[in-house]
Design a protein around this motif. Sequence first.
Motif, PDB file in Angstrom:
ATOM      1  N   VAL A 170      52.642 -68.684 -43.152  1.00  0.00           N
ATOM      2  CA  VAL A 170      53.486 -67.569 -42.710  1.00  0.00           C
ATOM      3  C   VAL A 170      53.587 -67.550 -41.187  1.00  0.00           C
ATOM      4  O   VAL A 170      54.677 -67.360 -40.628  1.00  0.00           O
ATOM      5  N   LEU A 171      52.478 -67.777 -40.509  1.00  0.00           N
ATOM      6  CA  LEU A 171      52.479 -67.815 -39.048  1.00  0.00           C
ATOM      7  C   LEU A 171      53.387 -68.920 -38.529  1.00  0.00           C
ATOM      8  O   LEU A 171      54.199 -68.699 -37.629  1.00  0.00           O
ATOM      9  N   PHE A 172      53.272 -70.116 -39.109  1.00  0.00           N
ATOM     10  CA  PHE A 172      54.121 -71.228 -38.690  1.00  0.00           C
ATOM     11  C   PHE A 172      55.597 -70.939 -38.954  1.00  0.00           C
ATOM     12  O   PHE A 172      56.454 -71.309 -38.161  1.00  0.00           O
ATOM     13  N   TYR A 173      55.902 -70.286 -40.071  1.00  0.00           N
ATOM     14  CA  TYR A 173      57.291 -69.990 -40.390  1.00  0.00           C
ATOM     15  C   TYR A 173      57.888 -69.003 -39.383  1.00  0.00           C
ATOM     16  O   TYR A 173      58.988 -69.205 -38.883  1.00  0.00           O
ATOM     17  N   PHE A 174      57.163 -67.929 -39.102  1.00  0.00           N
ATOM     18  CA  PHE A 174      57.717 -66.899 -38.237  1.00  0.00           C
ATOM     19  C   PHE A 174      57.665 -67.256 -36.752  1.00  0.00           C
ATOM     20  O   PHE A 174      58.330 -66.608 -35.943  1.00  0.00           O
ATOM     21  N   THR A 175      56.903 -68.272 -36.374  1.00  0.00           N
ATOM     22  CA  THR A 175      56.946 -68.742 -34.982  1.00  0.00           C
ATOM     23  C   THR A 175      57.970 -69.859 -34.811  1.00  0.00           C
ATOM     24  O   THR A 175      58.183 -70.326 -33.696  1.00  0.00           O
ATOM     25  N   GLY A 176      58.582 -70.305 -35.909  1.00  0.00           N
ATOM     26  CA  GLY A 176      59.618 -71.320 -35.826  1.00  0.00           C
ATOM     27  C   GLY A 176      59.097 -72.745 -35.888  1.00  0.00           C
ATOM     28  O   GLY A 176      59.869 -73.689 -35.710  1.00  0.00           O
ATOM     29  N   LEU A 211      62.228 -76.624 -46.075  1.00  0.00           N
ATOM     30  CA  LEU A 211      60.776 -76.820 -46.112  1.00  0.00           C
ATOM     31  C   LEU A 211      60.049 -75.507 -45.839  1.00  0.00           C
ATOM     32  O   LEU A 211      59.075 -75.171 -46.508  1.00  0.00           O
ATOM     33  N   GLY A 212      60.528 -74.754 -44.888  1.00  0.00           N
ATOM     34  CA  GLY A 212      59.917 -73.470 -44.555  1.00  0.00           C
ATOM     35  C   GLY A 212      59.970 -72.498 -45.720  1.00  0.00           C
ATOM     36  O   GLY A 212      58.992 -71.809 -46.010  1.00  0.00           O
ATOM     37  N   ILE A 213      61.110 -72.449 -46.391  1.00  0.00           N
ATOM     38  CA  ILE A 213      61.255 -71.538 -47.526  1.00  0.00           C
ATOM     39  C   ILE A 213      60.349 -71.970 -48.675  1.00  0.00           C
ATOM     40  O   ILE A 213      59.690 -71.136 -49.305  1.00  0.00           O
ATOM     41  N   LEU A 214      60.295 -73.272 -48.941  1.00  0.00           N
ATOM     42  CA  LEU A 214      59.409 -73.766 -50.002  1.00  0.00           C
ATOM     43  C   LEU A 214      57.945 -73.464 -49.691  1.00  0.00           C
ATOM     44  O   LEU A 214      57.181 -73.070 -50.582  1.00  0.00           O
TER      45      LEU A 214
END
Length: 70
Positions: A21-27, A33-36
């Motif tokens: 979640v942290l990696f997704y919201f920091t871009g 891939l992010g959604i999966l």
Amino acid sequence: MKKNMGSADKIIRIIVAAIIVLFYFTGTISGTLGILLLVLAGIFVLTSFISFCPLYAPFGISTCSVKEKR
């Protein structure tokens, strides 16, 4: 539904989900891939709260400590 996840397994899954979640919201991760990975993180959190992993059941895996009955 019989519990098959121990506390260490649950903690590891929650930490991995938080990192995703942290990696997704920091871009850091994005797109498909992010959604999966977000879906996977949601599954990790859900299985941690119910202490049951459906993938462990067919293989007979259990990380839950079992107390012996006397």
